[in-house]
Design a protein around this motif. Sequence first.
Motif, short mmCIF file in Angstrom:
data_model
loop_
_atom_site.label_atom_id
_atom_site.label_comp_id
_atom_site.label_asym_id
_atom_site.label_seq_id
_atom_site.Cartn_x
_atom_site.Cartn_y
_atom_site.Cartn_z
N VAL A 1 0.87 -1.18 0.00
CA VAL A 1 0.00 0.00 0.00
C VAL A 1 0.91 1.22 0.00
O VAL A 1 1.55 1.53 1.01
N VAL A 2 0.99 1.91 -1.13
CA VAL A 2 1.87 3.06 -1.29
C VAL A 2 1.10 4.31 -0.87
O VAL A 2 0.01 4.57 -1.37
N THR A 3 1.67 5.07 0.08
CA THR A 3 0.98 6.27 0.56
C THR A 3 1.87 7.50 0.39
O THR A 3 3.07 7.45 0.66
N GLU A 4 1.25 8.57 -0.04
CA GLU A 4 1.88 9.88 -0.15
C GLU A 4 0.87 10.91 0.32
O GLU A 4 -0.32 10.61 0.46
N GLY A 5 1.31 12.14 0.52
CA GLY A 5 0.41 13.24 0.83
C GLY A 5 -0.49 12.96 2.03
O GLY A 5 -0.03 12.51 3.08
N GLU A 6 -1.79 13.23 1.85
CA GLU A 6 -2.74 13.07 2.95
C GLU A 6 -2.84 11.62 3.41
O GLU A 6 -3.01 11.34 4.60
N ALA A 7 -2.73 10.68 2.47
CA ALA A 7 -2.78 9.26 2.84
C ALA A 7 -1.60 8.91 3.75
O ALA A 7 -1.75 8.17 4.73
N LYS A 8 -0.44 9.44 3.44
CA LYS A 8 0.74 9.20 4.28
C LYS A 8 0.55 9.83 5.66
O LYS A 8 0.92 9.24 6.68
#
Length: 197
Positions: free
Chosen positions: A46-53
């Motif tokens: 599950v790759v997360t960046e920005g708000e998801a991170k």
Amino acid sequence: MIEAIKARRSIRHFLPTPLSKEQLEEIVRAGMAAPSAKNLQPWHFVVTEGEAKERVCAAMEAGIKRERHSPMLPDTRHYLDGAFETLRVMREAAAVILITSPIARPLSATMTLDQRVTEICTAQSVGAAIENMCLQATALGIGSLWICDSFFAQAELRAEAGGDSELYALLALGYAAEEPAARPRRALSESSEWKTE
């Protein structure tokens, strides 16, 4: 390949520079190319960046705080300060990948001998995938940190990952803001032996 192996470092300070989707896909593909027991490929990324991170970081923080009062791992409470340092690294990173396994059993599960062997094989397979990802990141000039402090927030991060997969680790990625020296390694003679009969 040996150059990437020698150059790989655990990075704990990142530059505020985003990574491209293509770079992240290359890193995930490297993980997917790892060998796995019975070719089960027991991983999900599950790759997360920005708000998801940021939600992943919030889940990590919630788990660490919960661990102070209601520990899942009571004998490791003295490592919680290190887990907060790991959270700082996660917040600095451009991306955080949650590495899960849909076939893994919960940490608290009672297992038969066959199930325990399967768990060990799954752990080896997932570990191979994570190392492939770290090496591919290095080859691309990207820093990485393989994170096991995620176990302090196992339930919270598992929920953030979604689905029924068990969380194995996190991988923080970004351009390095440091150049740590290689950590010392034991001599070959200390870590290996040769038998011919």
